[in-house]
Design a protein around this motif. Structure first.
Motif, short mmCIF file in Angstrom:
data_model
loop_
_atom_site.label_atom_id
_atom_site.label_comp_id
_atom_site.label_asym_id
_atom_site.label_seq_id
_atom_site.Cartn_x
_atom_site.Cartn_y
_atom_site.Cartn_z
N LEU A 16 42.54 -41.12 3.82
CA LEU A 16 41.63 -40.59 2.78
C LEU A 16 42.37 -39.64 1.84
CD1 LEU A 16 38.59 -40.93 2.13
CD2 LEU A 16 38.21 -38.76 3.30
N THR A 17 43.25 -38.80 2.42
CA THR A 17 44.05 -37.89 1.58
C THR A 17 44.94 -38.68 0.64
OG1 THR A 17 44.01 -36.12 3.23
CG2 THR A 17 45.84 -36.10 1.67
N GLU A 72 45.13 -38.91 -3.58
CA GLU A 72 46.32 -38.70 -4.42
C GLU A 72 46.49 -39.83 -5.43
OE1 GLU A 72 49.83 -37.92 -2.10
OE2 GLU A 72 48.97 -36.11 -1.21
N VAL A 73 46.27 -41.06 -4.97
CA VAL A 73 46.41 -42.20 -5.89
C VAL A 73 45.29 -42.16 -6.94
CG1 VAL A 73 46.54 -44.70 -6.06
CG2 VAL A 73 47.52 -43.55 -4.07
N VAL A 97 39.81 -35.09 -9.81
CA VAL A 97 39.84 -35.64 -8.44
C VAL A 97 40.35 -34.52 -7.53
CG1 VAL A 97 40.84 -37.34 -6.86
CG2 VAL A 97 40.32 -38.00 -9.22
N SER A 98 39.63 -34.28 -6.43
CA SER A 98 40.11 -33.28 -5.47
C SER A 98 39.94 -33.81 -4.06
CB SER A 98 39.37 -31.95 -5.64
OG SER A 98 37.99 -32.13 -5.57
N VAL A 99 40.73 -33.23 -3.15
CA VAL A 99 40.62 -33.58 -1.73
C VAL A 99 40.46 -32.28 -0.96
CG1 VAL A 99 43.14 -33.72 -1.46
CG2 VAL A 99 41.66 -34.85 0.19
N ASP A 159 44.11 -29.91 -4.13
CA ASP A 159 44.08 -29.78 -2.67
C ASP A 159 43.35 -28.47 -2.33
OD1 ASP A 159 44.57 -29.33 0.01
OD2 ASP A 159 46.76 -29.40 -0.15
N ILE A 160 42.13 -28.61 -1.81
CA ILE A 160 41.32 -27.42 -1.49
C ILE A 160 41.30 -27.28 0.03
CG2 ILE A 160 39.01 -26.39 -1.68
CD1 ILE A 160 38.65 -28.14 -4.24
#
Ligand SMILES: NC(=O)c1ccc[n+]([C@@H]2O[C@H](COP(=O)([O-])OP(=O)(O)OC[C@H]3O[C@@H](n4cnc5c(N)ncnc54)[C@H](OP(=O)(O)O)[C@@H]3O)[C@@H](O)[C@H]2O)c1
Length: 260
Positions: free
Chosen positions: A168-169, A173-174, A186-188, A229-230
């Motif tokens: 999922l991470t 990124e993609v 977009v954030s993860v 990236d949070i």
């Protein structure tokens, strides 16, 4: 550093949270509602979603299973008919059961990939056309996927969960590379331990455990700063991120000792 358009003022914003009947998704929906957003909550447990809507006037519920691709597509049709735009979509649906190679369970491993990754792909399939239209029109929009700090390196008992969250991470990124040029965010999210039904089964003391409400505040802070990236709480996730730089031999020795 701000990698995304910053999300500050939630008044007049519309947010769809998938996986918001309990835990982090629900707490985040409640906080966004308090700050003035129109919130749409989805998950399987309809009664819990209806309870959320009763307690948060003006919010909406769409019950669905993320494994049902057609249900997600129908939800997007319904949302597009009612809302001019979506400012934020959060994928919070997820499952976790401990799994080790010493008691391998193929079906359980598959279930983790189906919900934690396959469900996100079903959401993308349904919602990306809308997000892309918004991006091409210069109207913005943001997609946020809740992964886990367990994605960063191999951990014991995480044979099903860890690899699904790592996927999922990577997916996030993609997506960032593809969607950022259109002005889309977009954030993860990489939480450490959060008190929710998902972690209630853990039979060990969870280091640096935080409440779902604290997790929700950390997510809003990350979106406000435009982070990709949070991760939180940093006193725990920061250490795990540092461990990524250890050579394999040192890392395996350290984790074996620390989790014995
Ligand atoms: N708690 C932690 O310490 C922690 C740490 C790192 C990452 N995370 C991640 O944070 C996310 C939220 O977890 P949580 O801790 O808040 O746990 P939770 O309270 O169990 O929330 C999981 C949510 O996912 C929904 N869900 C599960 N399967 C679904 C399906 N097939 N279709 C639709 N919705 C589904 C659940 O709702 P229904 O049952 O109503 O469908 C629920 O709303 C997960 O992705 C989890 O992996 C949690």
């Amino acid at each position: 550093m701000s990698l995304n358009p910053q999300l500050h003022d939630w008044r007049g914003k519309t947010v769809w949270l998938v996986g918001a009947s309990t835990g982090i998704g629900r707490a985040t929906a409640a906080l966004l509602h308090k700050l003035g957003a129109t919130v749409i909550v989805s998950a399987r447990q309809q009664a819990l979603l209806e309870g959320f809507v009763r307690e948060h006037p003006g919010s909406e519920a769409i019950a669905l299973d993320v494994l049902d691709a057609s249900a997600l597509k129908a939800a997007v049709v319904q949302l597009r008919a009612r809302h001019a735009r979506l400012d934020l979509i959060v994928y919070a649906a997820g499952t976790y059961r401990p799994l080790s190679a010493l008691a391998f369970d193929r079906a359980l491993a598959q279930q983790h990939f189906d919900i934690n990754v396959g469900g996100a792909l079903n959401l993308l399939d349904a919602a990306l056309p809308w997000l892309l239209d918004q991006g091409r029109a210069g109207a913005g929009g943001h997609l946020s996927l809740i992964s886990s700090i367990a994605a960063s390196r191999g951990l014991p008992k995480a044979l099903a969960y860890g690899p699904s969250k790592a996927a999922l991470t990577h997916l996030a990124e993609v997506l960032y590379l593809d969607l950022h040029p259109l002005g889309l965010g977009v954030s993860v999210i990489h939480p450490g331990f959060v008190t929710t039904p998902l972690t209630a089964q853990n039979d060990f003391k969870m280091p640096a455990e935080i409440s779902a409400e604290t997790a929700a505040r950390a997510m809003l802070d990350g979106w406000a700063r435009g982070h990709f990236d949070i991760h939180f709480p940093r006193r725990f996730t920061g250490v795990l991120k540092l461990l990524r730089w250890l050579p394999d031999a040192l890392y395996f020795r350290f984790v074996t000792r620390a989790t014995r």
